[in-house]
Design an enzyme around this catalytic site. Structure first.
Site, short mmCIF file in Angstrom:
data_model
loop_
_atom_site.label_atom_id
_atom_site.label_comp_id
_atom_site.label_asym_id
_atom_site.label_seq_id
_atom_site.Cartn_x
_atom_site.Cartn_y
_atom_site.Cartn_z
N HIS A 1 0.81 -1.21 0.00
CA HIS A 1 0.00 0.00 0.00
C HIS A 1 0.85 1.27 0.00
CE1 HIS A 1 -3.82 1.78 -0.14
NE2 HIS A 1 -4.47 0.98 0.69
N ASP B 1 -2.25 1.95 -4.74
CA ASP B 1 -3.52 2.31 -4.12
C ASP B 1 -4.57 1.25 -4.44
OD1 ASP B 1 -2.48 4.67 -3.10
OD2 ASP B 1 -3.00 5.80 -4.92
#
Length: 585
Positions: free
Chosen positions: A558, A562
């Protein structure tokens, strides 16, 4: 005993170094791990320690000289008396009246990355074939299995001291940071000495065993030649006079050895294949190998058993006589398999007792999993894919595909092809973080996780975007087979940019995998099942149909990816698989 000191490789892209200073002079005593000389490379300056304690007998490369990695730069003898003795190595014997180039002491390349691929490993076991002969036999050394590998752990000796070995016959198994491999005997002869026990970790080019000359080897019919008897050493004669060890005698349940007229060529197979054969009383000489150079694979054995080979073998085995006081024999159970016609009960697993040390591979896996969790904030998205179109295509084409291309048609090439195409549209998932920057990789190097009996390995399909569907299918099948038979080269298990792992092969709905660092994402393939699904036509009418459904779980870093990027990527993969319209060859 003289020990060669070589120019070490200080990194994967470093192929030479300059000796800037010798810290010892010829004749000086040195201790093990005491700094011996200083080197300078493109990236680092370092002190290189002595591999053993002894006397610096010879300096071969003066200060200021630049030499390639694995070049012998000095000789250290283990005692002062050895310093004045001539060295009985392959290099010396070549110098005496021969115009052939000196034989290298190790399996590592003498120069450049180009030579690495051709000389690094032959069939993952040939590096030891370049061991140096000496007056007492041929030394077997720990081979260098890759540019950045400097040591290896001997996990298992396949022969005992005193056993006869044939050239290219598996001698021992090693485990390194990247691959496990079988190392074969460089010559035929007798394994006269094992210098390094199982479980020991040693540096590359360390002598781990000695094989006596071919003069001590019996002919194929088991009778030594007159010449062999005439030149046999006292040690060899003593072994011949001594009774055979129990391990060398055929077990009551073992298939009979072939006669003089039968083929006595070495049988190429993996430890797993030999274990299956042993537990099911199979004679591997009766099985035709479909692998490289006639190697017998697990599939060959299971196919042979499914065709009744196991029953024939059991019928041909005489019942051993009962010896008073001897333990009763137990018929080994069959190895669990999915082959049709086999319904024997699988054997109960042997449960180790007490504290058992981790294998080298298990230890490395543990370390890297913890590092990945600590490095990347993992996030996951799970998608259910309708694979009905692909399933029908595969069922229709799998027989002819295998006949045309020599490889089985599985679902993995379909998913791999879809992933490779989607990565071309969403390159952020094929990227990695370097310091505070993003590295966008120009090629898709697709890692395929392969479960082994002793751990997990990720062989890599390099430049996957350049391969056709058939090319992907062949590459995946080849890498998986060689991973299971310990025949991978180290460079084939590193450098991936995106990884696929098939957790569904064991029946799971889906898995949440750990990212293979330094990649940005990993895709877990779940089980393929038929399910009732609601379908809606163009006019909005709903119907229920039986469809082949599969869960795909994308795990992503992450920091770099995204949720929206991961979602778009998975929708592209889904669109390709659910509307498959590409030729498969």
């Amino acid at each position: 005993m003289p020990i060669d000191v070589v120019m070490p490789q200080m990194g994967e892209s470093i192929f030479e170094g300059t000796i800037t200073k010798w810290l010892k002079k010829t004749g000086d005593a040195v201790q093990k791990d005491e700094p011996l000389f200083e080197i300078s490379t493109d990236k680092v300056d370092a002190e290189i320690p002595s591999p053993v304690a002894g006397v610096l007998a010879e300096i071969k490369a003066p200060e200021g000289s630049t030499v390639e990695v694995n070049t012998v730069v000095a000789v250290v003898t283990e005692s002062e008396a050895d310093a004045s003795e001539p060295r009985a190595t392959a290099q010396d014997s070549d110098r005496q009246g021969s115009d052939k180039p000196p034989a290298p002491r190790s399996s590592a390349p003498a120069s450049g990355a180009g030579k690495q691929e051709s000389r690094d490993v032959e069939s993952a076991g040939r590096p030891s074939s370049e061991s140096a002969p000496s007056s007492s036999g041929t030394e077997v050394v720990m081979p260098q299995m890759g540019e950045s590998i400097f040591e290896g752990t001997i996990t298992r000796w396949l022969k005992k001291a005193g056993d006869q070995v044939r050239r290219d016959e598996p001698l021992f198994e090693i485990s390194t940071d990247k691959v496990d491999a079988e190392i074969t005997a460089p010559v035929s002869g007798v394994l006269t000495e094992i210098k390094v026990p199982e479980g020991a970790t040693v540096q590359i080019n360390t002598v781990v065993a000695v094989i006596g000359g071919e003069a001590s080897v019996a002919q194929p019919d088991g009778v030594p030649t007159k010449h062999a008897a005439a030149v046999a050493s006292p040690a060899t004669e003593a072994r011949a006079a001594a009774p055979p060890s129990p391990a060398s005698l055929p077990s009551p349940s073992a298939p009979a050895e072939p006669g003089p007229s039968e083929n006595r060529e070495p049988i190429r197979s993996s430890p797993l294949v030999r274990r299956i054969a042993r537990e099911n009383n199979l004679d591997l000489r009766r099985i035709t190998g479909s692998g490289s150079n006639g190697r017998i694979t697990k599939e060959d054995v299971l196919r042979y058993m499914a065709q009744g080979g196991a029953a024939q073998a059991e019928a041909a085995v005489p019942t051993p006589a009962v010896v008073p006081g001897a333990p009763s024999s137990v018929t080994p159970a069959a190895v669990p398999t999915s082959a049709q016609g086999l319904s024997k009960t699988p054997p109960a697993p042997e449960v180790p007792q007490g504290l058992v040390p981790m294998s080298r591979m298990r230890s490395i896996i543990a370390q890297r999993m913890v590092e990945s969790r600590r490095t990347s904030p993992h996030a996951y998205s799970i998608y259910k894919i309708d694979m009905t179109r692909v399933v029908r295509l595969r069922e229709r084409e799998k027989a002819s595909f295998e006949q045309r291309n020599g490889v089985k048609l599985t679902y993995m090439p379909f998913i791999a092809a879809a992933v490779v195409k989607a990565l071309g549209k969403f390159p952020i998932l094929n990227a990695s973080i370097e310091n505070n920057a993003i590295r966008y990789h120009q090629n898709v190097n697709l890692g395929i996780a392969v479960a082994l009996e002793w751990g997990l390995i990720v062989p890599v399909v390099t430049r996957a975007e350049e391969l056709s569907f058939i090319g992907l299918a062949r590459a995946i099948a080849d890498l998986a087979e060689r991973a299971r038979t310990k025949k991978l080269k180290p460079e084939e298990a590193s450098g991936s940019t995106f990884t696929l792992t098939n957790s569904g092969v064991f029946g799971g709905e889906y898995g949440t995998p750990i990212i293979n660092q330094p990649e940005a994402a990993i895709l877990a393939i779940g089980g393929l099942r038929k399910e009732p699904v609601v379908l809606t036509d163009a006019e909005g009418n709903d119907t229920i149909a039986i469809r082949s459904m599969q869960h795909l779980c994308i795990g992503f870093d992450h920091r770099l990816v995204d949720g929206a990027d991961a979602g778009k990527f998975m929708l592209e993969v889904q669109k390709i698989l659910e509307n498959w319209d590409k030729p498969i060859g």
